[in-house]
Design a protein around this motif. Sequence first.
Motif, PDB file in Angstrom:
ATOM      1  N   LEU A 154      94.718  51.908 135.866  1.00  0.00           N
ATOM      2  CA  LEU A 154      94.490  50.759 136.742  1.00  0.00           C
ATOM      3  C   LEU A 154      94.069  49.538 135.933  1.00  0.00           C
ATOM      4  O   LEU A 154      94.547  48.425 136.171  1.00  0.00           O
ATOM      5  N   GLU A 155      93.204  49.742 134.960  1.00  0.00           N
ATOM      6  CA  GLU A 155      92.767  48.626 134.115  1.00  0.00           C
ATOM      7  C   GLU A 155      93.920  48.097 133.269  1.00  0.00           C
ATOM      8  O   GLU A 155      94.093  46.888 133.114  1.00  0.00           O
ATOM      9  N   LEU A 156      94.736  48.991 132.735  1.00  0.00           N
ATOM     10  CA  LEU A 156      95.891  48.572 131.944  1.00  0.00           C
ATOM     11  C   LEU A 156      96.848  47.729 132.787  1.00  0.00           C
ATOM     12  O   LEU A 156      97.307  46.667 132.356  1.00  0.00           O
ATOM     13  N   LEU A 157      97.141  48.182 133.999  1.00  0.00           N
ATOM     14  CA  LEU A 157      98.073  47.456 134.871  1.00  0.00           C
ATOM     15  C   LEU A 157      97.469  46.139 135.358  1.00  0.00           C
ATOM     16  O   LEU A 157      98.176  45.137 135.483  1.00  0.00           O
ATOM     17  N   ARG A 158      96.163  46.115 135.596  1.00  0.00           N
ATOM     18  CA  ARG A 158      95.489  44.864 135.970  1.00  0.00           C
ATOM     19  C   ARG A 158      95.611  43.857 134.835  1.00  0.00           C
ATOM     20  O   ARG A 158      95.982  42.700 135.037  1.00  0.00           O
ATOM     21  N   SER A 159      95.350  44.321 133.631  1.00  0.00           N
ATOM     22  CA  SER A 159      95.438  43.459 132.457  1.00  0.00           C
ATOM     23  C   SER A 159      96.869  42.964 132.252  1.00  0.00           C
ATOM     24  O   SER A 159      97.094  41.786 131.950  1.00  0.00           O
ATOM     25  N   ALA A 160      97.845  43.847 132.426  1.00  0.00           N
ATOM     26  CA  ALA A 160      99.255  43.459 132.267  1.00  0.00           C
ATOM     27  C   ALA A 160      99.641  42.404 133.301  1.00  0.00           C
ATOM     28  O   ALA A 160     100.341  41.436 132.980  1.00  0.00           O
ATOM     29  N   ALA A 161      99.179  42.578 134.534  1.00  0.00           N
ATOM     30  CA  ALA A 161      99.493  41.593 135.579  1.00  0.00           C
ATOM     31  C   ALA A 161      98.892  40.233 135.233  1.00  0.00           C
ATOM     32  O   ALA A 161      99.536  39.190 135.408  1.00  0.00           O
ATOM     33  N   LEU A 162      97.674  40.234 134.721  1.00  0.00           N
ATOM     34  CA  LEU A 162      97.046  38.970 134.333  1.00  0.00           C
ATOM     35  C   LEU A 162      97.756  38.337 133.142  1.00  0.00           C
ATOM     36  O   LEU A 162      97.942  37.123 133.095  1.00  0.00           O
ATOM     37  N   CYS A 163      98.156  39.156 132.190  1.00  0.00           N
ATOM     38  CA  CYS A 163      98.806  38.624 130.982  1.00  0.00           C
ATOM     39  C   CYS A 163     100.206  38.096 131.260  1.00  0.00           C
ATOM     40  O   CYS A 163     100.606  37.084 130.701  1.00  0.00           O
ATOM     41  N   HIS A 164     100.951  38.794 132.088  1.00  0.00           N
ATOM     42  CA  HIS A 164     102.347  38.425 132.312  1.00  0.00           C
ATOM     43  C   HIS A 164     102.528  37.506 133.518  1.00  0.00           C
ATOM     44  O   HIS A 164     103.559  36.855 133.635  1.00  0.00           O
TER      45      HIS A 164
END
Length: 115
Positions: A45-55
Amino acid sequence: MAWLGVSHELHCIKMLRQWNYRDHYHPNLSESDHVHWDIHADHCLELLRSAALCHADTTLTTFRWDQKPKPMLNTKLAPHKCVKWQPLIASLEHRVVSEREMQNLINPLLLRESH
């Protein structure tokens, strides 16, 4: 050795789906397995949250008016501009580390400690 972020993200999506339907995918989990999957799910969940913020996909999601007083999210998916997946995968094929190669890897940090 490395892994593309998108591969990690897809792994996490698959893992979260399996965790969501754990009664089907993992019907006989032990308590320690349950703890492991909880930790893994939180990591994903943290990885996907971070990816959404980055991309930051800026595709617009619209709303529609229905027979309700408030607008509803339009569930019809808006078109996205996507990477050409096949050329991306093809460019990586000669760089893949096989399962056999992975099994034969030895942590170089552990080698130093043994000498």
